[in-house]
Design a protein around this motif. Structure first.
Motif, mmCIF file in Angstrom:
data_model
loop_
_atom_site.group_PDB
_atom_site.id
_atom_site.type_symbol
_atom_site.label_atom_id
_atom_site.label_comp_id
_atom_site.label_asym_id
_atom_site.label_seq_id
_atom_site.Cartn_x
_atom_site.Cartn_y
_atom_site.Cartn_z
ATOM 1 N N ALA A 74 0.835 -1.200 0.000
ATOM 2 C CA ALA A 74 0.000 0.000 0.000
ATOM 3 C C ALA A 74 0.872 1.254 0.000
ATOM 4 O O ALA A 74 0.598 2.224 -0.733
ATOM 5 C CB ALA A 74 -0.931 -0.007 1.208
ATOM 6 N N GLY A 91 -8.557 -3.730 -1.454
ATOM 7 C CA GLY A 91 -7.444 -3.352 -0.597
ATOM 8 C C GLY A 91 -6.405 -4.433 -0.450
ATOM 9 O O GLY A 91 -5.275 -4.170 -0.036
ATOM 10 N N ASP A 92 -6.773 -5.667 -0.801
ATOM 11 C CA ASP A 92 -5.843 -6.795 -0.722
ATOM 12 C C ASP A 92 -6.243 -7.820 -1.783
ATOM 13 O O ASP A 92 -6.576 -8.964 -1.473
ATOM 14 C CB ASP A 92 -5.874 -7.424 0.671
ATOM 15 C CG ASP A 92 -4.738 -8.428 0.877
ATOM 16 O OD1 ASP A 92 -3.856 -8.519 -0.004
ATOM 17 O OD2 ASP A 92 -4.747 -9.128 1.904
ATOM 18 N N GLU A 117 -9.134 -4.976 4.335
ATOM 19 C CA GLU A 117 -8.475 -3.724 3.954
ATOM 20 C C GLU A 117 -9.306 -2.889 2.986
ATOM 21 O O GLU A 117 -8.799 -1.930 2.403
ATOM 22 C CB GLU A 117 -7.106 -4.026 3.319
ATOM 23 C CG GLU A 117 -6.205 -4.928 4.124
ATOM 24 C CD GLU A 117 -5.845 -4.366 5.499
ATOM 25 O OE1 GLU A 117 -6.074 -3.159 5.731
ATOM 26 O OE2 GLU A 117 -5.338 -5.127 6.345
ATOM 27 N N TRP A 125 -4.815 0.299 -8.045
ATOM 28 C CA TRP A 125 -4.075 -0.286 -6.931
ATOM 29 C C TRP A 125 -4.448 -1.758 -6.736
ATOM 30 O O TRP A 125 -3.578 -2.597 -6.501
ATOM 31 C CB TRP A 125 -4.323 0.510 -5.649
ATOM 32 C CG TRP A 125 -3.655 1.857 -5.649
ATOM 33 C CD1 TRP A 125 -3.054 2.482 -6.709
ATOM 34 C CD2 TRP A 125 -3.510 2.740 -4.535
ATOM 35 N NE1 TRP A 125 -2.562 3.705 -6.320
ATOM 36 C CE2 TRP A 125 -2.825 3.887 -4.997
ATOM 37 C CE3 TRP A 125 -3.919 2.682 -3.215
ATOM 38 C CZ2 TRP A 125 -2.521 4.968 -4.162
ATOM 39 C CZ3 TRP A 125 -3.618 3.763 -2.365
ATOM 40 C CH2 TRP A 125 -2.924 4.881 -2.841
ATOM 41 N N ARG A 129 -1.930 -5.072 -7.444
ATOM 42 C CA ARG A 129 -1.658 -6.097 -6.420
ATOM 43 C C ARG A 129 -2.013 -7.479 -6.950
ATOM 44 O O ARG A 129 -1.287 -8.444 -6.710
ATOM 45 C CB ARG A 129 -2.443 -5.795 -5.139
ATOM 46 C CG ARG A 129 -2.149 -6.794 -4.009
ATOM 47 C CD ARG A 129 -2.370 -6.211 -2.651
ATOM 48 N NE ARG A 129 -2.243 -7.183 -1.576
ATOM 49 C CZ ARG A 129 -1.079 -7.593 -1.051
ATOM 50 N NH1 ARG A 129 0.064 -7.108 -1.525
ATOM 51 N NH2 ARG A 129 -1.049 -8.473 -0.063
ATOM 52 N N LEU A 311 -4.699 1.167 3.683
ATOM 53 C CA LEU A 311 -4.759 2.241 2.688
ATOM 54 C C LEU A 311 -5.090 3.595 3.300
ATOM 55 O O LEU A 311 -4.878 4.635 2.670
ATOM 56 C CB LEU A 311 -5.824 1.908 1.636
ATOM 57 C CG LEU A 311 -5.668 0.587 0.874
ATOM 58 C CD1 LEU A 311 -6.901 0.344 0.011
ATOM 59 C CD2 LEU A 311 -4.412 0.605 0.022
#
Length: 446
Positions: A74, A91-92, A117, A125, A129, A311
């Protein structure tokens, strides 16, 4: 309200902020934080007796390290220019955080399955990932650099193609879009691969509370109790059990009326502390056994601590103050069909928690056993699924216009993925050196 043409122009205008080819660059800055220091900072308020398990699991391989190092990545993504095209991020979006799950109607779906997340942020983003995890997985499986690049690019292509298709659909059509697990079988070409997939689907359908009852409990003095399997599963002590009983009503209040009535048909039987995941190890997590009509009608719920998303320190404030509410709302927004028992509440010492059903058909793919063709197909499926999730919250027309019809973005992010895979190997070695030097303690194989 903006027209589709206006929204498309907004997406194309984002290319002036960050060109599509610019996403291929990765070079760690001189100010980059030490990855072990980032992990240690995360661990300050976790259960100290479990941190060695976390480091041991992350030290197992670069892919395991990347899975537990969402905070590290992040910060790295935040150091790069971004498009400003915001979605509800997972987020993940690591490759291993996709898999099978059961809908409320008991249909088996393929979807994202980790939302600790989740937070609003730039769409790319999550894509980066995912692509980076695909590249690391390909290398660990012994695939060539060309095959690793192709698999990472397939993930991004799946995302771009799906987003462009969804941009042309109506709002309800997009909202109800989903990937039925049975529809995946025709995509698998080899008979061996199809047999493995069918076996995986069968096992996922068996992952219910009733199956968990036989695996996680035993009868003691005529009473059903959760087994003692330290340090991964330990019965909650009297104080924790009393606390869980007390906060159960607070959790209940976050459910809709009809689901509260369903939950009221169950009674509290037992509770235990459980160690879960890789990056989550050290967070406070419990499972609760409830019984409905009789002891052969079980319901297992998992109660997991929710913390500030990795984040959050890099992005503007989100809409939710309560971390548990953030996780639940993000999951409901991203998943095509969420658990009916999702809820949140505040526990002792002001700690935030969220509740969900345990197991419920959840199963991740055996990525380690995939050949190049299998991993490429699976990566494309994950990219497609991620686009569906993003399209429910972000401006899919603007994102599709930014991505365009050419594969410029696909190739760039695949280049980034291989470069970041190199970074992950270096960071994994840094953790190994810290363990060897006694800076952190690891418990391998737990």
């Amino acid at each position: 309200m903006s027209t589709p043409e206006d929204r498309a122009q907004l997406g194309k205008g984002a290319r002036k902020r960050v060109s599509r080819s610019a996403h291929g660059r990765w070079l760690a800055s001189a100010e980059r934080n030490d990855p072990v220091a980032v992990l240690e900072r995360q661990g300050r308020d976790r259960l100290p007796e479990l941190l060695a398990i976390r480091y041991g699991r992350m030290a197992a391989s670069p892919l395991a390290f990347l899975r537990g190092a969402a905070a590290v990545m992040a910060a790295d993504l935040a150091a790069q220019p971004h498009t400003g095209l915001t979605v509800q991020l997972c987020g993940d979006a690591h490759l291993l955080n996709f898999g099978l799950c059961a809908s409320p109607e008991r249909a088996l779906l393929f979807d994202l399955n980790d939302f600790d997340e989740t937070f609003p942020g730039p769409f790319e983003w999550d894509v980066k990932r995912l692509a980076a995890s695909v590249a690391v997985a390909a290398r660990e499986n012994g695939h060539s650099e060309g095959e690793a690049h192709a698999a990472a690019q397939a993930a991004v292509h799946g995302y771009r193609a799906a987003m462009r298709r969804l941009a042309g659909l109506g709002e309800l059509h997009v909202w109800y879009e989903r990937v039925d697990a049975d529809s995946l079988l025709p995509l698998i070409r080899s008979s061996r691969g199809r047999r493995r997939a069918e076996s995986s689907l069968t096992r996922a359908r068996r992952r219910t509370s009733l199956q968990a009852l036989g695996k996680l409990t035993e009868v003691v003095d005529g009473q059903r109790r959760i087994i003692h399997d330290p340090p991964l599963l330990e019965p909650a002590g009297a104080p924790d059990t009393a606390c869980l009983r007390k906060i159960f009503s607070d959790y209940r209040s976050t459910l809709s009326e009809e689901r509260r009535q369903l939950l009221d048909r169950y009674r509290f039987v037992d509770a235990a502390r459980k160690v879960v995941g890789v990056g989550s190890v050290g967070l406070r997590c419990f499972i609760v056994l409830l019984a409905g009509r009789d002891t052969d009608d079980p319901l297992f719920l998992q109660i997991k601590e929710a913390r500030t998303a990795v984040l959050e320190e890099h992005l503007p404030s989100g809409p939710f103050i309560h971390p548990g509410h953030r996780v639940v709302a993000g999951q409901r927004l991203l998943q095509s069909a969420s658990d009916i028992f999702l809820g949140w509440m505040t526990g002792p010492q002001g700690r935030a928690f969220y509740w969900r059903r345990l197991r419920d058909g959840r199963k991740s793919a055996d990525v380690a056993g995939m050949n190049p063709a299998g991993l490429l197909a699976y990566a494309r499926l994950c990219g497609t699924t991620l686009a569906r999730a993003h399209a429910r919250s972000g401006d899919r027309i603007a994102i599709a216009a930014y991505l365009g019809g050419a594969n410029t973005f696909d190739r760039a992010v695949a280049d980034f993925a291989l470069a970041y895979a190199d970074q992950t190997v270096t960071d994994h070695a840094t953790l190994g050196a810290a363990i060897a030097a006694g800076v952190v303690t690891a418990a391998p194989g737990v």
